[in-house]
Design an enzyme around this catalytic site. Structure first.
Site, mmCIF file in Angstrom:
data_model
loop_
_atom_site.group_PDB
_atom_site.id
_atom_site.type_symbol
_atom_site.label_atom_id
_atom_site.label_comp_id
_atom_site.label_asym_id
_atom_site.label_seq_id
_atom_site.Cartn_x
_atom_site.Cartn_y
_atom_site.Cartn_z
ATOM 1 C CG ASN A 130 -3.388 34.844 10.295
ATOM 2 O OD1 ASN A 130 -4.174 34.126 10.901
ATOM 3 N ND2 ASN A 130 -2.783 34.461 9.169
ATOM 4 C CE LYS B 73 1.190 33.080 9.490
ATOM 5 N NZ LYS B 73 0.410 32.702 8.267
ATOM 6 C CD GLU C 182 -0.323 34.950 5.953
ATOM 7 O OE1 GLU C 182 -0.385 35.126 7.171
ATOM 8 O OE2 GLU C 182 0.021 33.866 5.434
ATOM 9 C CB CYS D 81 0.086 28.979 8.573
ATOM 10 S SG CYS D 81 0.407 28.281 6.938
HETATM 11 N N1 CDT Z 1 -0.608 30.796 5.499
HETATM 12 C C1 CDT Z 1 0.716 30.596 5.440
HETATM 13 O O1 CDT Z 1 1.461 31.037 6.300
HETATM 14 N N2 CDT Z 1 1.161 29.931 4.380
HETATM 15 C C2 CDT Z 1 2.557 29.731 4.120
HETATM 16 C C3 CDT Z 1 2.776 29.598 2.658
HETATM 17 C C4 CDT Z 1 4.197 29.743 2.339
HETATM 18 S S1 CDT Z 1 4.672 28.573 1.196
HETATM 19 C C5 CDT Z 1 6.194 28.036 1.784
HETATM 20 C C6 CDT Z 1 3.137 28.509 4.815
HETATM 21 O O2 CDT Z 1 4.210 28.629 5.416
HETATM 22 O O3 CDT Z 1 2.585 27.422 4.717
#
Ligand code: CDT
Length: 310
Positions: free
Chosen positions: A107, A124, A143, A169
């Site tokens: 990612n 990531k 993921e 993210c």
């Molecule tokens: N894409 C990603 O990393 N999303 C996660 C979802 C987890 S929900 C706490 C994030 O940390 O936003």
């Protein structure tokens, strides 16, 4: 405006449907780049996995179908218009995408400069979710199945007139990730995200999810004296509601610009890269005040340990 100003555009994107082809999505992104150029931006920040739907929400068994979500070259034929537009307009961009590197899958986010060249790549590190199919969930978060943990660390690059780092993210929730960037003097942290509005396993009010998003980015900014630009892929994407609230945060942790829709929306801030200097020289003068000899536990263990007091 005094100082070294980089005008940054956060290019929040509305949903990208599973059925949307790259050409349609890249067309939306080029449009956002042109809007950013018209507003004086030097740099446009796109979300995590911007080119496709957020596919880790599906358990996909067909390897060919899964491969359809990855980029096997960057730029490729379908993403080249982004690079051509960068060069034409003299606008850099940050792009999150699923990277296929031979058999390996990451990612990934890249930073492309105003000449249209890739100047930085991050993979990531904090991959949330699970690796096996869990049908009891409202939706999957695979993921850990679809990507390896990034192998490039948390670098900071001297480029585009500043010191720039990237997180992706879930990384934004981890102070360790921000601090490793802070220890390299980062001045601007670029972050793309895909965050469901609802927790797929347990009830968590949507306003708390937004609060956690802003809390993490504002704390990361202030505690490291750096600008943060966090950009969502938002809205109702193939039945799952995704958070918006993309924001550009000052080195004091104040929100300078924030999205108000769940659609394609540009937020802009003039980021004075010197604005964090006073924080870096004051309350967070790391060399003067950090006590790494007492932080050993942070790197000795991933999970919590029993209390060590007497
Ligand atoms: N894409 C990603 O990393 N999303 C996660 C979802 C987890 S929900 C706490 C994030 O940390 O936003």
């Amino acid at each position: 405006m005094a100082g070294r100003v980089l005008t940054v555009g956060g290019a929040q994107m509305g949903p990208v449907a599973r059925s949307d082809g790259r050409a349609r999505t890249v067309g939306r992104m080029v449009d956002l780049m042109r809007r950013a150029h018209a507003r004086g931006c030097d740099l446009v920040v796109f979300p995590e996995l911007a080119l496709t739907a957020f596919f880790p929400r599906w358990f996909i068994e067909d390897p060919d179908e899964l491969d359809g979500f990855y980029e096997f070259s960057m730029p490729g034929a379908e993403t080249r218009p982004l690079f051509d537009t960068a060069r034409e307009l003299g606008v850099g961009f940050h792009l999150g995408y699923a990277e296929a590197d031979g058999e390996r899958r990451f990612n990934t986010a890249i930073l492309v400069d105003k000449a249209g060249g890739i100047v930085a790549k991050y993979r990531k590190i904090h991959l949330p979710g699970h690796a096996g199919h869990e049908p009891e969930r409202a939706f999957q978060h695979l993921e850990k199945r679809y990507f390896e943990v990034g192998d490039l660390g948390f670098p900071v690059w001297e480029t585009m007139g500043g010191k720039i780092g990237m997180l992706i993210c879930n990384d934004r929730r981890w102070p360790e990730a921000f601090r490793v960037l802070g220890l390299q003097g980062v001045e601007l942290v670029l972050i793309g995200y895909n965050t469901p509005t609802f927790n797929g396993q347990t009830f968590e009010p949507p306003h708390l999810r937004v609060h956690h998003n802003l809390l993490s980015m504002q704390a990361g900014a202030y505690q490291n004296g750096a600008w943060v630009c966090g950009v969502a892929k938002a809205g109702l994407e193939d039945g799952v509601r995704m958070m918006g609230s993309s924001a550009i945060v000052t080195p004091n942790g104040e929100v300078a610009a924030q999205a108000v829709t769940l659609d394609d929306e540009l937020i802009v801030a003039d980021c004075d890269l010197d604005a964090g200097a006073a924080i870096k020289a004051g309350v967070f003068d790391f060399a003067a005040h950090r006590r790494p000899e007492h932080y050993g536990l942070i790197v000795e263990t991933a999970g919590a340990v029993p209390p060590r007091g007497t």
